[in-house]
Design an enzyme around this catalytic site. Structure first.
Site, PDB file in Angstrom:
ATOM      1  CB  SER A 190       1.849   0.108  -6.108  1.00 33.75           C
ATOM      2  OG  SER A 190       1.045  -1.006  -6.409  1.00 33.75           O
ATOM      3  CG  HIS A 218       1.718   4.048  -4.777  1.00 33.71           C
ATOM      4  ND1 HIS A 218       2.539   3.675  -3.727  1.00 33.71           N
ATOM      5  CD2 HIS A 218       0.715   3.149  -4.808  1.00 33.71           C
ATOM      6  CE1 HIS A 218       2.049   2.580  -3.170  1.00 33.71           C
ATOM      7  NE2 HIS A 218       0.944   2.235  -3.791  1.00 33.71           N
ATOM      8  CE  LYS A 249      -0.860   3.491  -1.050  1.00 21.57           C
ATOM      9  NZ  LYS A 249      -0.757   2.299  -0.213  1.00 21.57           N
TER      10      LYS A 249
HETATM   11  C1  LIG Z   1      -2.982   2.237  -5.936  1.00 19.21           C
HETATM   12  C2  LIG Z   1      -3.612   2.050  -4.604  1.00 19.21           C
HETATM   13  N1  LIG Z   1      -4.904   2.377  -4.423  1.00 19.21           N
HETATM   14  C3  LIG Z   1      -5.508   2.222  -3.234  1.00 19.21           C
HETATM   15  C4  LIG Z   1      -4.841   1.731  -2.136  1.00 19.21           C
HETATM   16  C5  LIG Z   1      -5.575   1.564  -0.840  1.00 19.21           C
HETATM   17  O1  LIG Z   1      -5.393   2.679  -0.066  1.00 19.21           O
HETATM   18  P1  LIG Z   1      -5.911   2.686   1.454  1.00 19.21           P
HETATM   19  O2  LIG Z   1      -4.814   2.098   2.254  1.00 19.21           O
HETATM   20  O3  LIG Z   1      -6.180   4.109   1.749  1.00 19.21           O
HETATM   21  O4  LIG Z   1      -7.157   1.848   1.484  1.00 19.21           O
HETATM   22  C6  LIG Z   1      -3.498   1.394  -2.253  1.00 19.21           C
HETATM   23  C7  LIG Z   1      -2.758   0.884  -1.066  1.00 19.21           C
HETATM   24  O5  LIG Z   1      -2.232  -0.169  -1.017  1.00 19.21           O
HETATM   25  C8  LIG Z   1      -2.860   1.541  -3.517  1.00 19.21           C
HETATM   26  O6  LIG Z   1      -1.585   1.190  -3.672  1.00 19.21           O
END
Ligand SMILES: Cc1ncc(COP(=O)(O)O)c(C=O)c1O
Lengths: 415, 81
Positions: A190, A218, A249
């Site tokens: 990310s 992502h 997202k």
């Molecule tokens: C790679 C990744 N995994 C997990 C998450 C967490 O997702 P959630 O907002 O559904 O807890 C994020 C969000 O920031 C993320 O970028």
């Protein structure tokens, strides 16, 4: 009251340190629905400004899509507001199972289990599936929620240099005596917007008998020709054993996450994953809307195609303007500035020009790698991106960084 | 420099440095400088335990005790003898 002076002073001191370290986070209040153009009150109490949003994870522009909103109204009317129960007591409606089945079909896996968030999915899956006879070998840049999940699990927590396949291979060789090995990676990273080498990872996994775990938060909904994710882009559909992803997202952006993959592993999560067992079920409104999101993205690739075109336009325009951007083919486009203060100054000036884009610096990214991260959406029209580009060029000129190499920028501003 | 220091230094360079040109020595800070973070530190601990056939309890593998090659060597030595 046991909140003593000692405790108060201690936490005030900690907060002061955070502020003095320049790491204090403040929220900006948005007075409109999430979208390409938003109304922002910043700093708190200031006159609200209309700005173009360049930092949302709203990749497909579905966060405020009329059909999604309509479906959530319908869900509210048909199935009520809350479940007041975890899934396995009385918190599972037919629409929860429908959503799990749609995700399974879309991701081309064997089964899926929903969690309240992808953070919860990552926090729960490792401990439910692995134990102290196993080794988890993670890319060093995996998301914080994966690091937390690994720590909650008794398996040995190992790591390899970011996307370095030789290093990964060495680690796989070292741990041939473990019961199970699992390679752990994000599909799209990310902060840099680069993609994991899932094709090579799957080959190594076969050679050294390892499972493969991918967090595709992502990527789900838009990467690959049908938007299935990084595994589609890299030609390894069906070869990923555990996928976690978020509904927070691209897929409407409200909340929710899942573990999708081998059916025994998903079933182990239903039996053992603590965030699934001990936290409330996803609300029907969100589930109903997410079902609509899945219908939209499975019915047409129009939105992911538009996102791909927008991304190409944005990357090409920034390069032509002379910005130093990270290579890649995802809608996460970091503009490299290296110096932390420069990233903050430029972000503030961009805001004054009506562009909302955030600067990131240590410890969110490694020291000396400060940047402004831009994120493109199918909700952007070309004219949004043209207006954003104009502002970026104006601010880039002000700081004299256009056409400059990494070394030249560091020469001017330091690390 | 003694054997243990050399072995650890070699491992750290191989395991953690991304850039061939980066130079570190037995007294370079590793954790406080961000070269090694608490997540990737596990591989160092595991390497030492396997290499020297010892077991280092977590409370001895603190970021302070592991911040330089020299200090890590001291920790290792205290468990070998
Ligand atoms: C790679 C990744 N995994 C997990 C998450 C967490 O997702 P959630 O907002 O559904 O807890 C994020 C969000 O920031 C993320 O970028």
């Amino acid at each position: 009251m046991a909140y003593s002076e000692k405790a108060r002073n201690f936490y005030q001191g900690e907060l002061r340190d955070i502020k003095e370290g320049g790491l204090f986070k403040e929220e900006r209040f948005i007075q409109s629905p999430q979208s390409a153009e938003i109304k922002v009150e910043y700093p708190s109490g200031a006159q609200p400004m209309d700005v173009i949003n360049m930092c949302a994870n709203n990749y497909l522009g579905l966060s405020s899509h009329p059909e999604v909103i309509k479906a959530s109204h319908q869900g509210l009317d048909d199935r009520g507001f809350g479940m007041s129960s975890v899934r396995f007591i009385c918190g599972t409606q037919d629409i929860h199972r429908t959503l799990e089945d749609k995700l399974t079909k879309f991701l081309e896996t064997e089964d899926t289990i929903l969690f309240a968030s992808c953070m919860d999915a990552n926090a729960g899956v490792f401990e439910a599936v692995f134990n102290d006879q196993d080794v988890l070998i993670a890319d060093r840049l995996v998301h914080a929620s994966i690091v937390d999940g690994m720590r909650l699990c008794k398996a040995l927590n190992e790591s390899y240099k970011h996307s370095n396949m030789e290093h990964l291979e060495k680690k796989l060789q070292t741990y041939q005596d473990a019961r199970f090995r699992c390679i752990v990676t994000d599909g799209v990273f990310s902060m840099d917007g680069d993609t994991a080498k899932l094709d090579e990872i799957c080959d190594l996994a076969e050679k050294y008998d390892a499972l493969v775990f991918v967090d595709d938060s992502h990527a789900t909904g838009f990467l690959g020709k049908r938007g299935k994710g990084t595994h589609e882009l890299k030609g390894v559909l069906g070869r990923i054993d555990i996928i976690t992803t978020t509904l927070g997202k691209a897929l409407g952006g409200a909340s929710g996450g899942c573990v999708s993959g081998r059916k025994e592993i998903v079933e182990m999560c239903r039996q053992r994953a603590r965030p699934y067992l001990f936290s409330n079920a996803m609300p029907p409104v969100v589930v109903a809307a997410s079902n609509k999101v899945m219908d939209l993205i499975m019915g047409s690739t129009e939105r992911r195609d538009k996102l791909e075109n927008n991304t190409k336009f944005w990357r090409k325009s920034l390069l032509e303007a002379g910005f130093d951007i990270k290579d890649g083919d995802t809608p996460i486009v970091p503009i490299m500035l290296y110096n932390a203060k420069l990233s903050q100054d430029m972000s503030r000036d961009l805001y004054q020009e009506g562009i909302y884009a955030i600067g990131f610096f240590f410890p969110v990214v490694p020291k000396g790698q400060a940047r402004i991260r831009t994120q493109i959406s199918a909700g952007h029209d070309i004219n949004h991106l043209e207006r954003a580009l104009e502002a970026f060029i104006k601010v880039g000129k002000k700081y004299n960084i256009l056409g400059k190499t990494k070394d030249e920028i560091i020469e001017m501003y330091g690390l | 420099m003694e054997d243990i220091e050399n072995t650890i230094l070699e491992y750290v360079i191989d395991e953690y440095l991304e850039d061939e040109d980066d130079e570190i020595g037995p007294n370079s800070p590793l954790i406080s400088s961000g070269i090694v973070d608490s997540f990737s530190m596990v591989s160092l601990k595991t390497f030492l335990e396997r290499k020297y056939n010892i077991s280092i309890p977590d409370d001895k593998a603190t970021p302070e005790a592991f911040d330089t090659v020299n200090r890590i060597a001291d920790v290792v030595r205290s468990f070998i003898s």
